[in-house]
Design a protein around this motif. Structure first.
Motif, mmCIF file in Angstrom:
data_model
loop_
_atom_site.group_PDB
_atom_site.id
_atom_site.type_symbol
_atom_site.label_atom_id
_atom_site.label_comp_id
_atom_site.label_asym_id
_atom_site.label_seq_id
_atom_site.Cartn_x
_atom_site.Cartn_y
_atom_site.Cartn_z
ATOM 1 N N HIS A 104 73.807 14.864 29.993
ATOM 2 C CA HIS A 104 73.048 16.032 30.416
ATOM 3 C C HIS A 104 71.858 16.260 29.483
ATOM 4 O O HIS A 104 71.898 15.927 28.305
ATOM 5 N N ALA A 105 70.821 16.843 30.030
ATOM 6 C CA ALA A 105 69.592 17.050 29.265
ATOM 7 C C ALA A 105 69.818 17.975 28.075
ATOM 8 O O ALA A 105 69.257 17.745 26.998
ATOM 9 N N ASP A 106 70.634 19.012 28.258
ATOM 10 C CA ASP A 106 70.851 19.937 27.147
ATOM 11 C C ASP A 106 71.617 19.282 26.005
ATOM 12 O O ASP A 106 71.356 19.546 24.837
ATOM 13 N N ILE A 107 72.532 18.381 26.319
ATOM 14 C CA ILE A 107 73.259 17.656 25.277
ATOM 15 C C ILE A 107 72.310 16.708 24.548
ATOM 16 O O ILE A 107 72.317 16.608 23.319
ATOM 17 N N HIS A 108 71.473 16.027 25.320
ATOM 18 C CA HIS A 108 70.496 15.116 24.724
ATOM 19 C C HIS A 108 69.553 15.874 23.791
ATOM 20 O O HIS A 108 69.260 15.424 22.683
ATOM 21 N N LEU A 109 69.085 17.042 24.230
ATOM 22 C CA LEU A 109 68.191 17.860 23.417
ATOM 23 C C LEU A 109 68.889 18.331 22.137
ATOM 24 O O LEU A 109 68.296 18.313 21.053
ATOM 25 N N THR A 110 70.147 18.719 22.252
ATOM 26 C CA THR A 110 70.906 19.162 21.079
ATOM 27 C C THR A 110 71.063 18.027 20.077
ATOM 28 O O THR A 110 70.861 18.208 18.867
ATOM 29 N N LEU A 111 71.410 16.838 20.564
ATOM 30 C CA LEU A 111 71.548 15.688 19.673
ATOM 31 C C LEU A 111 70.222 15.346 19.006
ATOM 32 O O LEU A 111 70.173 15.036 17.818
ATOM 33 N N HIS A 112 69.145 15.412 19.761
ATOM 34 C CA HIS A 112 67.824 15.127 19.210
ATOM 35 C C HIS A 112 67.458 16.145 18.131
ATOM 36 O O HIS A 112 66.932 15.785 17.074
ATOM 37 N N THR A 113 67.740 17.417 18.387
ATOM 38 C CA THR A 113 67.441 18.473 17.427
ATOM 39 C C THR A 113 68.231 18.280 16.136
ATOM 40 O O THR A 113 67.685 18.413 15.030
ATOM 41 N N LEU A 114 69.501 17.946 16.260
ATOM 42 C CA LEU A 114 70.337 17.720 15.081
ATOM 43 C C LEU A 114 69.834 16.530 14.270
ATOM 44 O O LEU A 114 69.747 16.588 13.042
ATOM 45 N N ARG A 115 69.502 15.441 14.944
ATOM 46 C CA ARG A 115 69.021 14.249 14.249
ATOM 47 C C ARG A 115 67.679 14.516 13.576
ATOM 48 O O ARG A 115 67.422 14.065 12.459
ATOM 49 N N SER A 116 66.814 15.272 14.248
ATOM 50 C CA SER A 116 65.521 15.610 13.679
ATOM 51 C C SER A 116 65.687 16.437 12.405
ATOM 52 O O SER A 116 65.021 16.180 11.395
#
Length: 77
Positions: A2-14
């Motif tokens: 899901h897009a929201d999960i992808h965004l959350t993972l990206h935010t955490l990695r960033s």
């Protein structure tokens, strides 16, 4: 995924990468003698120039890759 999960993972990695970069910068400053840190002005300017040049080349490459393909006319007679 899901897009929201992808965004959350990206935010955490960033955030993780930014924290690591800050720690690395602080460790580098700690290791350098004070005399070298004071004389790092020209070196910093060179690094900034390299960064700007690098990003300009990346931008140019992206423009070349995303350029629309020229269409050729086909004549049906």
């Amino acid at each position: 995924m899901h897009a929201d999960i992808h965004l959350t993972l990206h935010t955490l990695r960033s955030a993780e990468l930014r924290r690591e970069a800050t720690e690395f910068r602080q460790a580098t400053e700690f290791r350098q003698p004070a005399e070298f840190r004071e004389a790092a002005g020209p070196r910093r300017a060179r690094t900034d120039l390299r960064t700007r040049l690098g990003w300009s080349l990346v931008e140019l490459g992206l423009r070349l890759v995303n350029r629309p393909v020229a269409r050729t006319r086909t004549h049906l007679a």
